[in-house]
Design an enzyme around this catalytic site. Structure first.
Site, PDB file in Angstrom:
ATOM      1  N   CYS A  35     -42.408 -26.629-102.318  1.00 21.85           N
ATOM      2  CA  CYS A  35     -42.724 -28.391-102.351  1.00 21.85           C
ATOM      3  C   CYS A  35     -42.891 -27.492-104.288  1.00 21.85           C
ATOM      4  CB  CYS A  35     -43.792 -28.552-102.304  1.00 21.85           C
ATOM      5  SG  CYS A  35     -45.154 -26.862-102.791  1.00 21.85           S
ATOM      6  N   ASP A  37     -44.480 -26.141-105.760  1.00 20.03           N
ATOM      7  CA  ASP A  37     -45.789 -25.903-106.674  1.00 20.03           C
ATOM      8  C   ASP A  37     -46.275 -24.770-107.789  1.00 20.03           C
ATOM      9  OD1 ASP A  37     -46.223 -28.264-107.180  1.00 20.03           O
ATOM     10  OD2 ASP A  37     -47.684 -28.370-104.313  1.00 20.03           O
ATOM     11  N   CYS A  61     -50.090 -30.360-105.651  1.00 18.49           N
ATOM     12  CA  CYS A  61     -51.086 -31.282-104.972  1.00 18.49           C
ATOM     13  C   CYS A  61     -52.242 -30.439-105.224  1.00 18.49           C
ATOM     14  CB  CYS A  61     -50.609 -31.345-103.764  1.00 18.49           C
ATOM     15  SG  CYS A  61     -51.108 -29.673-102.569  1.00 18.49           S
ATOM     16  N   CYS A 105     -50.316 -24.040 -98.991  1.00 19.55           N
ATOM     17  CA  CYS A 105     -50.942 -24.853-100.537  1.00 19.55           C
ATOM     18  C   CYS A 105     -51.498 -23.002-100.130  1.00 19.55           C
ATOM     19  CB  CYS A 105     -51.960 -25.865-100.528  1.00 19.55           C
ATOM     20  SG  CYS A 105     -50.974 -27.481-100.517  1.00 19.55           S
TER      21      CYS A 105
HETATM   22 FE1  FES Z   1     -47.174 -27.135-102.031  1.00 19.60          FE
HETATM   23 FE2  FES Z   1     -49.737 -28.086-101.701  1.00 19.60          FE
HETATM   24  S1  FES Z   1     -47.880 -29.261-101.597  1.00 19.60           S
HETATM   25  S2  FES Z   1     -48.925 -26.270-102.569  1.00 19.60           S
END
Ligand code: FES
Length: 138
Positions: A35, A37, A61, A105
């Site tokens: 993702c 992040d 996110c 996450c």
């Molecule tokens: Fe990757 Fe939340 S979508 S940390």
């Protein structure tokens, strides 16, 4: 049923312990390649091994921000050895759950804290088991 619990919304809208710590005793950064992040955790640890302060910066996110916020509240004031034991499951439980696709996450929160503790141990010259993060005596 709402997708996110009230606690997730609260910690997302009003995250605790956001920021950085200058002269931190341990810093941990992890990312999720899928993702994209990124989460960074800063620890201030006193001579007794107590986490006196903790801050985070999360580029990610809503669930990642809520997870890091909750995780910081769970380890602040605790001994470093307790912070190491914080699991992503405990973070999810404290948030009253996350949607299944968002559980990864919370893993970022567990991993970034572990990385920060490793950094702390490395700076202090404390020997530890790299798998379990248990301190090796002697
Ligand atoms: Fe990757 Fe939340 S979508 S940390």
């Amino acid at each position: 049923m709402a997708l996110y619990s009230e606690k997730v919304m609260d910690h997302f809208v009003n995250p605790r312990n956001v920021g950085t710590i200058e002269n931190a005793d341990g810093v941990g950064e992890v990312g999720n390649a899928k993702c994209g992040d990124i989460m960074k955790i800063y620890l201030k640890v006193n001579d007794d091994g107590i986490i006196e302060d903790v801050k985070f910066n999360t580029f990610g996110c809503a669930s990642a921000i809520a997870s890091s916020s909750m995780a910081t509240t769970l380890i602040k004031g605790k001994h470093i050895s307790e912070a190491v034991e914080l699991s992503n499951k405990a973070v999810v439980e404290a948030l009253d759950g996350l949607p299944p696709v968002k559980v990864h996450c919370s893993v970022l929160a567990e991993e970034s804290i572990k990385e920060a503790v490793k950094d702390y141990y490395n700076r202090k010259g404390i020997k530890y088991n790299p798998e379990t993060l248990e301190i090796i005596e002697g």
